[in-house]
Design a protein around this motif. Structure first.
Motif, PDB file in Angstrom:
ATOM      1  N   GLY A  62      41.279  10.328 106.215  1.00 33.50           N
ATOM      2  CA  GLY A  62      42.450  10.676 106.439  1.00 33.50           C
ATOM      3  C   GLY A  62      42.472  11.091 104.340  1.00 33.50           C
ATOM      4  N   VAL A  63      43.939  11.534 104.601  1.00 35.75           N
ATOM      5  CA  VAL A  63      44.400  11.898 102.775  1.00 35.75           C
ATOM      6  C   VAL A  63      46.370  12.189 102.798  1.00 35.75           C
ATOM      7  N   ASP A  64      46.185  11.850 101.673  1.00 41.80           N
ATOM      8  CA  ASP A  64      47.608  11.817 101.519  1.00 41.80           C
ATOM      9  C   ASP A  64      47.746  10.807 100.048  1.00 41.80           C
ATOM     10  N   SER A  65      49.140  11.800  99.578  1.00 48.04           N
ATOM     11  CA  SER A  65      49.563  11.695  98.192  1.00 48.04           C
ATOM     12  C   SER A  65      49.568  10.615  97.389  1.00 48.04           C
ATOM     13  N   SER A  66      49.937   9.424  98.411  1.00 48.18           N
ATOM     14  CA  SER A  66      50.272   8.170  97.985  1.00 48.18           C
ATOM     15  C   SER A  66      50.077   6.740  97.857  1.00 48.18           C
ATOM     16  N   ALA A  67      49.670   7.037  96.962  1.00 49.23           N
ATOM     17  CA  ALA A  67      48.303   5.869  96.333  1.00 49.23           C
ATOM     18  C   ALA A  67      49.000   4.718  96.907  1.00 49.23           C
ATOM     19  N   ASP A  68      50.313   4.152  97.105  1.00 51.73           N
ATOM     20  CA  ASP A  68      50.663   2.946  97.328  1.00 51.73           C
ATOM     21  C   ASP A  68      50.550   3.036  98.978  1.00 51.73           C
ATOM     22  N   MET A  69      50.858   3.929  99.922  1.00 49.82           N
ATOM     23  CA  MET A  69      50.707   4.047 100.950  1.00 49.82           C
ATOM     24  C   MET A  69      49.104   3.627 101.466  1.00 49.82           C
ATOM     25  N   LEU A  70      48.332   4.837 101.122  1.00 45.63           N
ATOM     26  CA  LEU A  70      46.979   4.360 100.600  1.00 45.63           C
ATOM     27  C   LEU A  70      47.051   3.052 100.654  1.00 45.63           C
ATOM     28  N   ASN A  71      46.765   2.192 100.399  1.00 43.94           N
ATOM     29  CA  ASN A  71      46.319   0.637  99.433  1.00 43.94           C
ATOM     30  C   ASN A  71      46.759   0.140 100.824  1.00 43.94           C
ATOM     31  N   ARG A  72      48.059   0.931 101.078  1.00 44.24           N
ATOM     32  CA  ARG A  72      48.532  -0.168 102.622  1.00 44.24           C
ATOM     33  C   ARG A  72      47.946  -0.046 104.401  1.00 44.24           C
ATOM     34  N   LEU A  73      47.275   1.105 103.714  1.00 45.78           N
ATOM     35  CA  LEU A  73      46.359   1.478 105.335  1.00 45.78           C
ATOM     36  C   LEU A  73      44.658   0.530 104.540  1.00 45.78           C
ATOM     37  N   HIS A  88      42.515   9.953  97.959  1.00 46.93           N
ATOM     38  CA  HIS A  88      44.354  10.103  97.401  1.00 46.93           C
ATOM     39  C   HIS A  88      44.302  11.304  97.044  1.00 46.93           C
ATOM     40  N   GLN A  89      44.533  12.087  97.317  1.00 47.52           N
ATOM     41  CA  GLN A  89      44.662  14.055  97.462  1.00 47.52           C
ATOM     42  C   GLN A  89      46.075  14.087  97.442  1.00 47.52           C
ATOM     43  N   ARG A  90      46.784  15.651  97.327  1.00 49.47           N
ATOM     44  CA  ARG A  90      47.937  16.588  98.057  1.00 49.47           C
ATOM     45  C   ARG A  90      47.350  16.959  98.390  1.00 49.47           C
ATOM     46  N   MET A  91      48.052  17.658 100.050  1.00 56.12           N
ATOM     47  CA  MET A  91      47.608  18.634 100.744  1.00 56.12           C
ATOM     48  C   MET A  91      47.192  20.009 100.408  1.00 56.12           C
ATOM     49  N   GLU A  92      47.848  20.637  99.146  1.00 53.44           N
ATOM     50  CA  GLU A  92      48.191  21.847  99.157  1.00 53.44           C
ATOM     51  C   GLU A  92      46.694  21.984  97.367  1.00 53.44           C
ATOM     52  N   ALA A  93      46.256  20.962  97.590  1.00 60.97           N
ATOM     53  CA  ALA A  93      44.994  20.624  96.015  1.00 60.97           C
ATOM     54  C   ALA A  93      44.033  19.959  96.905  1.00 60.97           C
ATOM     55  N   LEU A  94      43.437  20.465  98.350  1.00 65.55           N
ATOM     56  CA  LEU A  94      42.351  19.435  98.891  1.00 65.55           C
ATOM     57  C   LEU A  94      40.730  19.670  97.732  1.00 65.55           C
ATOM     58  N   ARG A  95      40.151  18.537  98.022  1.00 63.81           N
ATOM     59  CA  ARG A  95      39.257  18.556  97.629  1.00 63.81           C
ATOM     60  C   ARG A  95      37.933  17.664  98.041  1.00 63.81           C
ATOM     61  N   PHE A 110      54.680  18.844 106.800  1.00 62.19           N
ATOM     62  CA  PHE A 110      54.672  20.082 105.903  1.00 62.19           C
ATOM     63  C   PHE A 110      55.652  21.035 105.589  1.00 62.19           C
ATOM     64  N   ASN A 111      56.384  20.212 106.472  1.00 67.98           N
ATOM     65  CA  ASN A 111      57.815  20.501 105.733  1.00 67.98           C
ATOM     66  C   ASN A 111      58.674  20.511 104.114  1.00 67.98           C
ATOM     67  N   LEU A 112      57.791  18.923 103.544  1.00 70.60           N
ATOM     68  CA  LEU A 112      57.736  18.544 102.602  1.00 70.60           C
ATOM     69  C   LEU A 112      57.706  19.418 100.887  1.00 70.60           C
ATOM     70  N   LEU A 113      56.436  20.222 101.686  1.00 70.54           N
ATOM     71  CA  LEU A 113      56.312  21.534 100.589  1.00 70.54           C
ATOM     72  C   LEU A 113      57.346  22.714 100.639  1.00 70.54           C
ATOM     73  N   PRO A 114      57.912  22.360  98.843  1.00 72.68           N
ATOM     74  CA  PRO A 114      58.992  22.689  98.860  1.00 72.68           C
ATOM     75  C   PRO A 114      58.294  24.558  98.821  1.00 72.68           C
ATOM     76  N   GLU A 115      57.470  25.062  98.507  1.00 70.12           N
ATOM     77  CA  GLU A 115      58.129  26.620  98.513  1.00 70.12           C
ATOM     78  C   GLU A 115      57.136  27.274  99.217  1.00 70.12           C
ATOM     79  N   ALA A 121      48.886  27.526  99.548  1.00 66.70           N
ATOM     80  CA  ALA A 121      47.108  26.693  99.245  1.00 66.70           C
ATOM     81  C   ALA A 121      47.012  25.599 100.271  1.00 66.70           C
ATOM     82  N   ALA A 122      48.525  24.749 100.460  1.00 63.82           N
ATOM     83  CA  ALA A 122      47.797  23.500 101.522  1.00 63.82           C
ATOM     84  C   ALA A 122      46.857  24.694 102.644  1.00 63.82           C
TER      85      ALA A 122
END
Length: 249
Positions: A62-73, A88-95, A110-115, A121-122
């Motif tokens: 899994g990958v998510d941009s929220s450290a708090d959510m990942l800690n709960r997971l 802990h990464q953003r989906m538009e900057a996967l490494r 994916f609808n939360l990506l603003p442009e 990039a994602a």
């Protein structure tokens, strides 16, 4: 009640298809059975449906941009004795250190990506992390404007520590040309003499089917199927929840 759950629930109420915090794992388990493993869930949040897929022994990261959510997971996984690999990464900057036969989002985050350029990039990141012949599943929807009678309406709940939680829609702007809808949400927490108020914009960005297919092609991905929420073929002019299957070209 946890404040994050309450606020997430209100967002889900306003934008029904974004209800990714309580996902039925069955469609994703079936998708993985069809296309193979290993798999990656983008925007895995605090673990639904990733944890259930891991309980079944499926090789899903899994990958998510929220450290708090990942800690709960991670805490939930540790309580159950489950091994999980999350980043802990953003989906538009996967490494990430490996590639996958399946990449999916459990809900149209994916609808939360603003442009469009952020979305591209994602998609480039998805292509880079798919094995040749791999498949991605990207749900998308076109948001409806918030009804006028919902603007200013305050929802309340009581937190586990007795604090009063409030959330309301303060204002909303919609740009049909840019395909964006910006909703200003006000979050409040009141506990005795202590109060916290935060205004946070939620930007939803939608796509025409043609535009999304062009973005995918620019990233080296071909749309192999578009289905509706029930898994049937989606009409060409469909604007509800659509599931795009992308193959590595």
């Amino acid at each position: 009640m946890d404040a994050a759950d309450f606020y997430t629930g209100i967002v889900a109420e306003l934008y029904g298809p974004l209800k990714s915090y309580s996902q039925d794992p069955e469609p994703y388990a079936a998708f993985l059975e069809q296309v193979g493993l290993p798999a990656l869930e983008l925007g895995c949040g605090d673990g639904e449906p990733l944890l259930e897929l891991r309980r079944r022994g499926l090789d899903v990261d899994g990958v998510d941009s929220s450290a708090d959510m990942l800690n709960r997971l991670r805490r939930q996984a540790a309580e159950e004795g489950l091994e999980v690999t999350v980043f802990h990464q953003r989906m538009e900057a996967l490494r990430l250190p490996r590639r996958y036969r399946a990449i999916f989002l459990a809900g149209p985050t994916f609808n939360l990506l603003p442009e469009d350029n952020v979305a591209l990039a994602a998609l480039n990141g998805i292509r880079a992390h798919l094995v040749d012949g791999g498949t991605a599943l990207v749900p998308l929807f076109t948001p409806e404007p918030t009804p006028a009678d919902q603007i200013g309406r305050v929802r309340t709940a009581t937190a586990s520590d007795g604090a009063e939680l409030r959330v309301s829609v303060v204002a909303e702007e919609r740009d049909e040309t840019a395909r964006t809808q910006t909703t200003l949400l006000r979050y409040e927490r009141h506990h005795g003499s202590d109060s916290t108020v935060e205004d946070r914009p939620w930007v939803l960005h939608w796509y025409t089917r043609e535009r999304f297919e062009k973005l995918a092609a620019s990233a080296g991905l071909a749309v192999s199927a578009v289905t509706d929420a029930d898994g049937g073929p989606a009409p060409a002019d469909g604007t509800g929840l659509l599931h795009f299957r992308l193959r590595a070209a």
